[in-house]
Write a protein that holds these residues in place. Structure first.
Motif, PDB file in Angstrom:
ATOM      1  N   ARG A   5       0.817  -1.206   0.000  1.00  0.00           N
ATOM      2  CA  ARG A   5       0.000   0.000   0.000  1.00  0.00           C
ATOM      3  C   ARG A   5       0.857   1.265   0.000  1.00  0.00           C
ATOM      4  N   ARG A   6       1.952   1.257   0.728  1.00  0.00           N
ATOM      5  CA  ARG A   6       2.820   2.438   0.770  1.00  0.00           C
ATOM      6  C   ARG A   6       3.438   2.716  -0.598  1.00  0.00           C
ATOM      7  N   GLN A   7       3.905   1.674  -1.254  1.00  0.00           N
ATOM      8  CA  GLN A   7       4.517   1.876  -2.568  1.00  0.00           C
ATOM      9  C   GLN A   7       3.499   2.369  -3.592  1.00  0.00           C
ATOM     10  N   LYS A   8       2.287   1.845  -3.531  1.00  0.00           N
ATOM     11  CA  LYS A   8       1.264   2.304  -4.479  1.00  0.00           C
ATOM     12  C   LYS A   8       0.910   3.766  -4.235  1.00  0.00           C
ATOM     13  N   ASN A   9       0.799   4.161  -2.990  1.00  0.00           N
ATOM     14  CA  ASN A   9       0.473   5.547  -2.681  1.00  0.00           C
ATOM     15  C   ASN A   9       1.579   6.487  -3.130  1.00  0.00           C
ATOM     16  N   GLN A  10       2.838   6.076  -2.903  1.00  0.00           N
ATOM     17  CA  GLN A  10       3.964   6.919  -3.323  1.00  0.00           C
ATOM     18  C   GLN A  10       4.019   7.027  -4.845  1.00  0.00           C
ATOM     19  N   ALA A  11       3.750   5.920  -5.530  1.00  0.00           N
ATOM     20  CA  ALA A  11       3.755   5.964  -6.994  1.00  0.00           C
ATOM     21  C   ALA A  11       2.634   6.858  -7.520  1.00  0.00           C
ATOM     22  N   PHE A  12       1.470   6.810  -6.857  1.00  0.00           N
ATOM     23  CA  PHE A  12       0.372   7.673  -7.272  1.00  0.00           C
ATOM     24  C   PHE A  12       0.721   9.150  -7.084  1.00  0.00           C
ATOM     25  N   LYS A  13       1.349   9.491  -5.964  1.00  0.00           N
ATOM     26  CA  LYS A  13       1.719  10.883  -5.725  1.00  0.00           C
ATOM     27  C   LYS A  13       2.771  11.361  -6.719  1.00  0.00           C
ATOM     28  N   ASP A  14       3.711  10.491  -7.036  1.00  0.00           N
ATOM     29  CA  ASP A  14       4.734  10.876  -8.014  1.00  0.00           C
ATOM     30  C   ASP A  14       4.112  11.106  -9.384  1.00  0.00           C
ATOM     31  N   GLU A  15       3.192  10.233  -9.771  1.00  0.00           N
ATOM     32  CA  GLU A  15       2.549  10.385 -11.068  1.00  0.00           C
ATOM     33  C   GLU A  15       1.669  11.642 -11.104  1.00  0.00           C
ATOM     34  N   LEU A  16       1.002  11.922  -9.990  1.00  0.00           N
ATOM     35  CA  LEU A  16       0.173  13.117  -9.942  1.00  0.00           C
ATOM     36  C   LEU A  16       1.013  14.376 -10.032  1.00  0.00           C
ATOM     37  N   SER A  17       2.128  14.418  -9.364  1.00  0.00           N
ATOM     38  CA  SER A  17       3.008  15.594  -9.446  1.00  0.00           C
ATOM     39  C   SER A  17       3.534  15.783 -10.866  1.00  0.00           C
ATOM     40  N   ARG A  18       3.865  14.649 -11.498  1.00  0.00           N
ATOM     41  CA  ARG A  18       4.378  14.765 -12.870  1.00  0.00           C
ATOM     42  C   ARG A  18       3.308  15.305 -13.818  1.00  0.00           C
ATOM     43  N   ARG A  19       2.055  14.825 -13.658  1.00  0.00           N
ATOM     44  CA  ARG A  19       0.989  15.308 -14.532  1.00  0.00           C
ATOM     45  C   ARG A  19       0.704  16.792 -14.289  1.00  0.00           C
ATOM     46  N   LEU A  20       0.748  17.225 -13.027  1.00  0.00           N
ATOM     47  CA  LEU A  20       0.524  18.639 -12.735  1.00  0.00           C
ATOM     48  C   LEU A  20       1.628  19.505 -13.320  1.00  0.00           C
ATOM     49  N   GLU A  21       2.844  19.032 -13.281  1.00  0.00           N
ATOM     50  CA  GLU A  21       3.929  19.805 -13.875  1.00  0.00           C
ATOM     51  C   GLU A  21       3.763  19.899 -15.381  1.00  0.00           C
ATOM     52  N   GLU A  22       3.285  18.796 -16.003  1.00  0.00           N
ATOM     53  CA  GLU A  22       3.090  18.840 -17.446  1.00  0.00           C
ATOM     54  C   GLU A  22       1.993  19.823 -17.827  1.00  0.00           C
ATOM     55  N   ARG A  23       0.933  19.904 -17.001  1.00  0.00           N
ATOM     56  CA  ARG A  23      -0.167  20.806 -17.282  1.00  0.00           C
ATOM     57  C   ARG A  23       0.133  22.236 -16.860  1.00  0.00           C
ATOM     58  N   GLY A  24       1.265  22.439 -16.196  1.00  0.00           N
ATOM     59  CA  GLY A  24       1.619  23.783 -15.775  1.00  0.00           C
ATOM     60  C   GLY A  24       0.931  24.219 -14.510  1.00  0.00           C
ATOM     61  N   GLY A  25       0.257  23.310 -13.819  1.00  0.00           N
ATOM     62  CA  GLY A  25      -0.434  23.650 -12.584  1.00  0.00           C
ATOM     63  C   GLY A  25       0.523  23.657 -11.411  1.00  0.00           C
ATOM     64  N   PRO A  26       0.063  24.184 -10.304  1.00  0.00           N
ATOM     65  CA  PRO A  26       0.921  24.216  -9.115  1.00  0.00           C
ATOM     66  C   PRO A  26       1.090  22.795  -8.565  1.00  0.00           C
ATOM     67  N   CYS A  27       2.287  22.476  -8.280  1.00  0.00           N
ATOM     68  CA  CYS A  27       2.582  21.140  -7.759  1.00  0.00           C
ATOM     69  C   CYS A  27       3.152  21.173  -6.356  1.00  0.00           C
ATOM     70  N   ASN A  28       3.637  22.325  -5.935  1.00  0.00           N
ATOM     71  CA  ASN A  28       4.277  22.376  -4.617  1.00  0.00           C
ATOM     72  C   ASN A  28       3.292  22.135  -3.478  1.00  0.00           C
ATOM     73  N   PRO A  29       2.112  22.733  -3.462  1.00  0.00           N
ATOM     74  CA  PRO A  29       1.219  22.493  -2.335  1.00  0.00           C
ATOM     75  C   PRO A  29       0.764  21.044  -2.248  1.00  0.00           C
ATOM     76  N   ASP A  30       0.709  20.383  -3.365  1.00  0.00           N
ATOM     77  CA  ASP A  30       0.260  18.997  -3.314  1.00  0.00           C
ATOM     78  C   ASP A  30       1.368  18.049  -2.885  1.00  0.00           C
ATOM     79  N   ASP A  31       2.613  18.538  -2.971  1.00  0.00           N
ATOM     80  CA  ASP A  31       3.726  17.708  -2.510  1.00  0.00           C
ATOM     81  C   ASP A  31       3.570  17.478  -1.011  1.00  0.00           C
ATOM     82  N   PRO A  32       3.612  16.223  -0.521  1.00  0.00           N
ATOM     83  CA  PRO A  32       3.425  15.994   0.912  1.00  0.00           C
ATOM     84  C   PRO A  32       4.466  16.685   1.755  1.00  0.00           C
TER      85      PRO A  32
END
Length: 872
Positions: free
Chosen positions: A468-495
């Motif tokens: 479960r920990r690895q899946k959650n970390q992978a999801f957060k990494d993928e979400l940050s990458r998608r936000l960076e690609e879209r140009g959205g803010p990614c810092n507040p979502d970073d844990p």
């Protein structure tokens, strides 16, 4: 502050009736320290990796036989003088740390004489860390990536553990930081103490591979000492004097403005009947260095003193407890599961016992004498508890174990009555001066190995899926990458950034209003609250924006997921068909493998049967050859015997023929001489008669001797028909009576296996009770005892022995036989004496002449006379 959950240390289930609980014996190890000087006399020798031998030193009083026996003791493992701290840790303490991570309790303590190296084994020195620092280092190397934030786990005052949410833990940290009176917990980057800076070589660092990554961990340590049977908290912030004043242990306490004596702690029992130290300080640590600093803080307060045996002798028992709290993550793998039933707390106790010593050797006086007496008393209580436990387990008794007689045994009662692993390291000094104390230590260690403790049971963390920990970390990494690609803010979502933003809340200032004219406290508080409100609004707006962005992304993910699920379904269908085909092929392969194994088994059976038959054939052939050889030998022996018997018969026949001829000739000559004498007498009588009738003047004629030729003819005629030899008269059997048989009553013991020979001399015992087996009743009625024993003599004849003895009554009311004589009866053939008596008689040969005759007689080897059979 709201508590999300509360956990209590579970009671160790006791043994239930009808259930078999697996138990393991206490693991006892032995470590031999090097001698202080090369010229010192050594009394310990390491024989093998598990056995040592004790030699009596020179000048020691010997035992009754004038010698001192060498004694051997066996342990689970013996560590010699060249053993490193790492080797000792790998064999003894590493399994306990593994069990600690797997929710199992453990107890490790060192035991031995003063100056045997117990503190060095437990603590170590710079560059040679002992068991305690290595255990902490291994624990933090294993769980450091999965540790929970500080104050998420919070111990209560009743041996329980509270679980707080992330927000409550954050507020608790801010509260602790805002309090100036409470010192801040040292950073994990700081070194603990110069002595412990290089305690462990980085190359010797170890790590456990059995850590559950879907859990969060938190480590708490506590450090106490038991001095004069009182418990003291070494991590308490009150001032602590290394030398106890006169008030300690009794009397009126001395109180002034300079010294505040620490209060002793008491042992308590929680609701699950587990023992714990009430009011003991438990410090949460996040790194090895921080744990070292806490340990060294308490180590400086521990009581040591200079004695005759050790320059820095421990005057108390120290207990360093490592408590590990762990709780699983939720299904999303983001937060700790708020379920108190899924939380586990395990602890490892590292105990450094004070050394046993003799006051006559230490020359202790005053407080040192009292300290030594208390130490020896607590160690004696520990021995007594081990003895009673061993007796209860081996003999099945239910004696009460005196745990309450000492604080040491009372504190660790749960380990011996509950479940867990108990390990003991016996430290010994090989010098001859400690020989007598070392013998006592060895006896206690030998007895402790027979005590068994219930084996710890594996407790599953939870029923959620792994990873479960690895899946959650992978999801957060993928979400940050998608936000960076879209140009959205990614810092507040970073844990990490989110935690920093939460921690950036300004701390609340003091809110106490002491002065009614105070115009600064309320404006400052209002300003801080407004800043916190602005930050909260900014976070809310950012959260809503991120939520909408996330919602659109999730919708897109759903559409993509549906398309991929369709493709996946097709692939799964194809995969199912292939799996079925593979299963059929696998079943066919298994069937062929089974058939092949069956054929191989049959071939093996046939080969074994063939080998058995061949072996039987060889053995039968060898037996047949042996029988043939034996038959050939018997046949040749029989032929030789026949030839020899034929020769003997021929010689005997020839001898008897010559003897008969000689006797016949002798008789003939004797008869001829008798006839000649008779003829001469007749002639003389005839001449006398004639002379008297014819006249006195007539001449007397001399009789003529008969010619030899006539006598020879008569002898030849008589030799042609010789008279038969006189035969011996039949012997009349006569029974001999034993001369030793008087008027006493006898027990005639004749075994049923004896043969009745019916020889001439058979013993007849009057007043005898005949028995075939030993009879106690018959012995009680008689005074004498005789045993008839038969055996085959060297000449092939049967030999009978009469073994005689007297019957005595014993003190116990029975009978005993004392043998006094052995009489041997043997059947043999002998030749009678061949004395010949010659007499001249006209009636023929003498009838009293002894003839050669083979007569069976009985001979005896006793002092009694012979009884021979003669002709009548």
């Amino acid at each position: 502050m709201q508590r999300a959950g509360k956990w209590k240390t579970p009671r160790r289930p006791g043994p239930k009736k009808g259930t078999n609980i697996e138990k393991d014996p206490v693991g006892v190890y032995c470590r031999i320290r090097p001698l202080g000087a090369e010229d010192e006399e050594c009394c310990i020798e390491m024989i093998s990796s598990s056995t040592i031998q004790l030699h009596a030193p020179n000048g020691l009083k010997a035992n009754r036989n004038g010698e001192y026996k060498e004694m051997q003791y066996t342990f689970k493992k013996v560590f010699g003088i060249n053993t490193t701290q790492l080797e000792l840790f790998e064999d003894v303490a590493r399994p306990l740390v593994e069990d600690l991570i797997n929710c199992k309790n453990g107890l490790l303590f060192t035991y031995g004489v003063t100056g045997s190296g117990k503190t060095f084994t437990m603590t170590g020195s710079p560059g040679e860390g002992g068991l305690l620092p290595r255990a902490l280092d291994m624990l933090f190397n294993s769980i450091s990536p999965f540790q929970a934030k500080r104050f998420v786990f919070k111990p209560d005052v009743k041996n329980g553990m509270d679980i707080q949410s992330q927000v409550d833990a954050l507020l608790e940290r801010q509260k602790r930081d805002s309090q100036q009176s409470v010192p801040k917990t040292p950073s994990s980057r700081q070194k603990a103490d110069p002595e412990f800076a290089d305690m462990i070589n980085p190359d010797e660092a170890c790590k456990s591979e059995n850590v559950v990554e879907d859990c969060c961990y938190s480590v708490f340590v506590s450090y106490i000492e038991i001095y004069n049977n009182y418990i003291y908290d070494l991590l308490e912030d009150a001032p602590f004097d290394s030398v106890r004043p006169k008030w300690f242990g009794g009397g009126t306490p001395v109180r002034n403005n300079e010294f505040i004596p620490p209060q002793s702690k008491i042992l308590r029992e929680d609701q699950n009947h587990n023992m714990y130290v009430g009011g003991c300080t438990e410090v949460e640590v996040k790194s090895t260095e921080e744990a070292f600093e806490v340990f060294w803080k308490g180590q400086k307060k521990r009581r040591i003193a200079n004695t005759q045996l050790n320059r820095e002798s421990s005057r108390s028992h120290s207990v360093f407890t490592i408590k590990l709290a762990q709780a699983p993550l939720d299904a999303d793998g983001d937060h700790i599961l708020q379920d108190k039933s899924q939380v586990n707390v395990s602890q490892l106790c590292l105990v450094d016992l004070a050394g046993s010593e003799r006051t006559s050797r230490t020359k202790a006086e005053g407080s040192r004498l009292r300290e030594a007496g208390t130490i020896n008393q607590s160690l004696m209580t520990l021995r007594t508890c081990m003895e009673v436990l061993r007796e209860n387990q081996i003999c099945g008794t239910n004696k009460m174990v005196p745990y309450r007689d000492s604080k040491v045994t009372h504190l660790f009662k749960n380990y011996f009555d509950g479940e867990g692993k108990v390990r003991m390291i016996v430290c010994v000094n090989p010098k001859a001066d400690d020989y007598e104390e070392t013998i006592l230590v060895m006896r206690f260690a030998e007895m402790t190995q027979e005590v068994e403790v219930a084996r710890p049971v594996d407790r599953p963390i939870c029923g959620l899926g792994a990873g479960r920990r690895q899946k959650n970390q992978a999801f957060k990494d993928e979400l940050s990458r998608r936000l960076e690609e879209r140009g959205g803010p990614c810092n507040p979502d970073d844990p990490v950034m989110l935690d920093q933003l939460i921690e950036s809340f300004p701390p609340l200032p003091p809110c106490e209003l002491v002065d009614p004219n105070d115009d600064h406290t309320l404006p400052r508080l209002i300003e801080v609250l407004e800043r916190r409100h602005r930050i909260r609004q900014m976070m809310t707006q950012q959260f809503e924006k991120n939520a909408s962005t996330l919602k659109s992304m999730l919708q897109q993910f759903d559409s993509q997921l549906n398309a991929k699920e369709t493709i996946l379904h097709d692939q799964q269908t194809k995969l199912t068909e292939k799996e079925k085909l593979l299963i059929n092929q696998k079943m066919e392969i298994e069937r062929l493998e089974k058939k092949s194994k069956t054929l191989e088994c049959k071939i093996d059976i046939l080969q074994k049967t063939t080998e058995m038959y061949e072996q039987d054939k060889r053995s039968l052939q060898e037996e047949l050859e042996t029988q043939e050889q034996r038959l050939q030998r018997e046949l040749s022996e029989r032929r030789r015997m026949e030839q020899r018997m034929q020769g003997v018969v021929m010689n005997t026949k020839h001898k008897w023929e010559k003897e008969c001829e000689r006797r016949v000739n002798a008789k003939q000559l004797e008869l001829q001489n008798k006839l000649w004498v008779k003829d001469e007498k007749l002639k003389q009588l005839k001449a006398i008669v004639t002379e008297s009738s014819s006249g006195s003047g007539a001449a007397i004629e001399r009789p003529e001797r008969p010619s030899r030729e006539r006598d020879r003819n008569i002898a030849q005629k008589r030799s042609a028909s010789p008279s038969p030899l006189p035969t011996a008269l039949p012997a009349h059997p006569m029974h001999r009576r034993s001369h030793s048989a008087g008027g006493e009553k006898w027990v005639d013991h004749k075994p049923s296996s004896n043969l009745d020979l019916d020889t001439v001399m058979q013993p007849i015992i009057p007043n005898a009770i005949k028995v075939s087996t030993p009879n106690e009743k018959a012995l009680s009625k008689c005074h004498k005892y005789v045993l008839r024993h038969q055996e085959l003599a060297s000449d092939g004849e049967i030999e009978t022995q009469l073994i005689k003895g007297n019957v005595y009554k014993t003190r116990g009311g029975g009978q005993a036989v004392q043998f006094t004589d052995i009489e041997t009866l043997k059947q043999q053939y002998t030749k009678a004496s061949s004395h010949k008596r010659r007499s001249v008689s006209p009636d023929g040969p003498d009838q009293n002449e002894d003839m050669e005759n083979r007569v069976p007689v009985a001979s005896t080897s006793s002092s009694y006379g012979y009884q021979k059979r003669r002709k009548p």
